[in-house]
Design a protein around this motif. Structure first.
Motif, PDB file in Angstrom:
ATOM      1  N   UNK A 177      42.116  45.566  23.461  1.00 15.40           N
ATOM      2  CA  UNK A 177      41.115  45.258  24.321  1.00 15.40           C
ATOM      3  C   UNK A 177      40.178  46.464  24.624  1.00 15.40           C
ATOM      4  N   UNK A 178      40.796  47.553  24.592  1.00 14.66           N
ATOM      5  CA  UNK A 178      39.900  48.644  25.116  1.00 14.66           C
ATOM      6  C   UNK A 178      38.879  48.760  23.850  1.00 14.66           C
ATOM      7  N   UNK A 179      38.860  48.207  22.859  1.00 14.17           N
ATOM      8  CA  UNK A 179      37.732  48.379  22.070  1.00 14.17           C
ATOM      9  C   UNK A 179      36.728  47.455  22.314  1.00 14.17           C
ATOM     10  N   UNK A 180      36.826  46.604  23.209  1.00  7.88           N
ATOM     11  CA  UNK A 180      35.626  45.761  23.520  1.00  7.88           C
ATOM     12  C   UNK A 180      34.836  46.344  24.703  1.00  7.88           C
ATOM     13  N   UNK A 181      33.609  46.211  24.858  1.00 12.30           N
ATOM     14  CA  UNK A 181      32.869  46.522  25.947  1.00 12.30           C
ATOM     15  C   UNK A 181      33.445  45.998  27.222  1.00 12.30           C
ATOM     16  N   UNK A 182      33.599  46.611  28.259  1.00 10.28           N
ATOM     17  CA  UNK A 182      34.153  46.152  29.321  1.00 10.28           C
ATOM     18  C   UNK A 182      33.778  44.981  29.859  1.00 10.28           C
ATOM     19  N   UNK A 183      32.560  44.407  29.961  1.00 14.60           N
ATOM     20  CA  UNK A 183      32.066  43.117  30.315  1.00 14.60           C
ATOM     21  C   UNK A 183      32.586  42.281  29.486  1.00 14.60           C
ATOM     22  N   UNK A 184      32.456  42.199  28.210  1.00 16.96           N
ATOM     23  CA  UNK A 184      33.154  41.285  27.108  1.00 16.96           C
ATOM     24  C   UNK A 184      34.489  41.187  27.542  1.00 16.96           C
ATOM     25  N   UNK A 185      35.295  42.348  27.736  1.00 12.44           N
ATOM     26  CA  UNK A 185      36.616  42.189  27.847  1.00 12.44           C
ATOM     27  C   UNK A 185      37.191  41.336  29.126  1.00 12.44           C
ATOM     28  N   UNK A 186      36.505  41.648  30.250  1.00 10.63           N
ATOM     29  CA  UNK A 186      36.909  40.716  31.509  1.00 10.63           C
ATOM     30  C   UNK A 186      36.283  39.216  31.165  1.00 10.63           C
ATOM     31  N   UNK A 187      35.190  38.956  30.451  1.00  9.85           N
ATOM     32  CA  UNK A 187      34.907  37.724  30.225  1.00  9.85           C
ATOM     33  C   UNK A 187      35.902  36.875  29.276  1.00  9.85           C
ATOM     34  N   UNK A 188      36.385  37.794  28.273  1.00 11.74           N
ATOM     35  CA  UNK A 188      37.163  37.123  27.265  1.00 11.74           C
ATOM     36  C   UNK A 188      38.508  36.737  27.921  1.00 11.74           C
ATOM     37  N   UNK A 189      38.930  37.795  28.732  1.00 12.67           N
ATOM     38  CA  UNK A 189      40.268  37.509  29.363  1.00 12.67           C
ATOM     39  C   UNK A 189      40.204  36.308  30.269  1.00 12.67           C
ATOM     40  N   UNK A 190      39.297  36.167  31.165  1.00 14.66           N
ATOM     41  CA  UNK A 190      38.945  35.042  32.078  1.00 14.66           C
ATOM     42  C   UNK A 190      38.940  33.794  31.259  1.00 14.66           C
ATOM     43  N   UNK A 191      38.353  33.932  30.090  1.00 15.36           N
ATOM     44  CA  UNK A 191      37.948  32.573  29.501  1.00 15.36           C
ATOM     45  C   UNK A 191      39.174  32.042  28.791  1.00 15.36           C
ATOM     46  N   UNK A 192      39.857  33.228  28.263  1.00 18.62           N
ATOM     47  CA  UNK A 192      41.008  32.987  27.676  1.00 18.62           C
ATOM     48  C   UNK A 192      42.080  32.268  28.523  1.00 18.62           C
TER      49      UNK A 192
END
Lengths: 163, 163
Positions: free
Chosen positions: A130-145
């Motif tokens: 997850x650290x390889x994702x931009x921070x904004x995408x990471x948060x959205x990814x986790x929330x969406x998932x």
DNA sequence: TATTGTTATACTCTATAACTATA
DNA sequence: TATAGTTATAGAGTATAACAATA
């Protein structure tokens, strides 16, 4: 109603603009499972055994059939798993005094310790990804998932339908 | 360096704060595949056949082994699939004149038409699911997913290692 | 002899059916 | 008789190994 195509993935127009979700998610899932495998091996756990430990930790459970359904496994498939976990004293499996057909399932202290160790190691590995994702995408990814994986029409999709 | 725990998932501290990624992603993948199944059935395609159509559409390919590797299938497993697609004239499978051992694989016009119809239907179903996410999360989810599924250490993770 | 594609075989995983014990 | 759990059997899906054709 009139969102643009880049947002929605061009559905009613011509060719799709992104890969199918399943075509991205399934291989990603496989890769994550493959990454977990060495950790599970190191602790002598199968994926199903880990799944049992995870689920019992959250809620001690009354029958093996209920546990099987909760982790979406066949009830016959987890028996060998429970045998192993019980013999290693990671779970308790006691006949219910009130109805001696059912087995009360719960985690031992040792089981919880092992579960924590394994889960911590697994999530550390995941965090590296997850650290390889931009921070904004990471948060959205986790929330969406998390939102998608708790949608009832997905989670419950596979019940033993009619009859 | 000092991001907060809610952002990163508490790794070095006590108990994890979110489910394992794999525990969310694998069931989600299964549900998506199950949702595709009726669409594929309606068009007489297996998941592997659809995967072949998808991949050939992007890049016509020179050998069956290369195609198999690209879709992460065993080379022996796609042979029956190719037989079927060829007999229905959805793909072409011609011996290469320059090396008659290899088969040149490409999509026919009919194959492309079918692929488009199926993919459109599948992505329409997927969009119905994504529509249930808040718009911000949906965008982040898709961006994160696409980024993760193109990471080389995930995509390439399973090669026939040494020897 | 090395490689592409194919066929035949064996193995793993999973589900179905038959059985035991409790109720 | 109905249900929880177990065991035994059969089936689907997959990979491994042997084979034929071409280079």
């Amino acid at each position: 109603m009139a969102e643009n195509a880049a947002d929605r993935g061009a559905t009613s127009e011509g060719r799709p603009t992104r890969p199918d979700l399943a075509a991205m998610i399934v291989p990603l899932g496989r890769a994550l499972v493959a990454a977990e495998q060495p950790i599970l091996d190191a602790h002598g756990l199968t994926m199903w055994a880990y799944s049992v430990l995870l689920h019992l930790d959250e809620t001690p459970i009354r029958t093996q059939a209920a546990l099987a359904e909760a982790i979406r496994a066949d009830k016959t498939r987890i028996i060998a798993v429970l045998d192993d976990l019980e013999s290693r004293e990671l779970i308790r499996r006691q006949p219910d005094p009130e109805d001696r057909r059912v087995r009360l399932l719960s985690l031992t202290a040792e089981g919880r310790r092992l579960r924590d160790a394994v889960q911590t190691a697994i999530q550390q590995g995941e965090e590296r990804l997850l650290a390889r994702l931009p921070a904004a995408d990471r948060a959205g990814f986790l929330k969406g998932l998390q939102a998608l994986s708790t949608l009832p029409e997905l989670t419950r999709g596979r019940g033993p339908s009619a009859s």
